[in-house]
Design a protein around this motif. Sequence first.
Motif, PDB file in Angstrom:
ATOM      1  N   GLU A  23       8.635   0.723  -5.609  1.00 30.68           N
ATOM      2  CA  GLU A  23       7.916  -0.710  -5.932  1.00 30.68           C
ATOM      3  C   GLU A  23       6.757  -0.828  -5.322  1.00 30.68           C
ATOM      4  O   GLU A  23       5.931  -1.401  -5.934  1.00 30.68           O
ATOM      5  N   LEU A  45       8.163   2.850   4.249  1.00 32.15           N
ATOM      6  CA  LEU A  45       8.663   1.367   3.931  1.00 32.15           C
ATOM      7  C   LEU A  45       8.165   0.283   4.961  1.00 32.15           C
ATOM      8  O   LEU A  45       8.117  -0.778   4.470  1.00 32.15           O
ATOM      9  N   GLN A  88      13.329   1.967  -3.485  1.00 31.10           N
ATOM     10  CA  GLN A  88      12.640   0.927  -2.641  1.00 31.10           C
ATOM     11  C   GLN A  88      11.217   1.296  -2.450  1.00 31.10           C
ATOM     12  O   GLN A  88      10.427   0.310  -2.866  1.00 31.10           O
ATOM     13  N   GLU A 126       7.638  -3.519   4.205  1.00 27.33           N
ATOM     14  CA  GLU A 126       8.939  -4.393   4.195  1.00 27.33           C
ATOM     15  C   GLU A 126       9.034  -4.624   5.717  1.00 27.33           C
ATOM     16  O   GLU A 126       9.359  -3.635   6.526  1.00 27.33           O
TER      17      GLU A 126
END
Length: 232
Positions: free
Chosen positions: A187, A145, A184, A149
Motif C-alpha cells: 500500500e 512497515l 500491507q 504505520e
Amino acid sequence: MAAPHATSTDLDAPPPLGLSGADPASSDHGSEGSGAQDAQSCHCLEFDSWWNEGRNRRFVYIRYNIVEGAFQMAIDEDSNLYHVPVVYGAKTGEAVTVWDLHVGAELDILGRITTLQRCSQTTAQWNKYWADRLIATRNRLLEELRKYELKKVEPWLTFQKPSPHSGSADLRLLMGQVAALGSQLAEYRPRLAAQLGLPKEMYEIEVMPKQVGGKTDNADEVGNDSAAASKS
C-alpha cells in the motif's frame, strides 16, 4: 472422511529413525555453508513418529518425496515402504504439502493423528535454511512497515513458537506472515514489497509435483493459500 489405503512396495526401507537410538538431527557435521548446500539439494524429507498401543510403542518412519509430492511410510521394523496417497493436516483437514512438514506438525495419516517427533539431519538443514530466509524477510518487512504505520501488527504476524528441536520451524506460518506483511507494505511501497516477497523457488518447489504429473498451477496462489492457512 474415509482414510485412504496404503499400498506396499518392496524397497528395503531404512528402519524408522527412532529405532536406531540416535537422533540424526542432533549432530552438527560440516560447515554452515555445506549445510545450506545440502538443504537446497534435498530430495526427500524424513521424519520419525510413534504412538502407543496398550503397553507397546509403535514406531513409524515417514518419507516425503519433494519432487513427486508422495508420502511413504514404514512401521516398526517392516522392510517395506507403504505408499500413502494423501496425508491431511490434523487441524485443517487439508492435504499437506512440502511446506507443512516440520517437527511438531500434527498429521492425519490413514485416520490416525500423528505428531512428527524427529527428523533426519538433512531435513533439519532444509527446514533451517528456509526458515532463516523467511525470518529475515519477515523482519525486513516489519522494519519497513514501522516507517508508515504506528499501529501494532496483528499478533499472528510475529508469532514464532519456540522449540529446542531441530527441524521444528513452521514454514507455512512464516510464508503466511511474509505474504500478509508484503500485502500491507504494498500500500505504501509496492516495488519494495514485490522485492521482499516469498522466494520464487518456494513457489516452484510447491507446484513441482503437479508439474511432474502433467498439471499446472498458478504460483501466486501459493502465497495466498499460505496466508489464509496460517491465519486460520
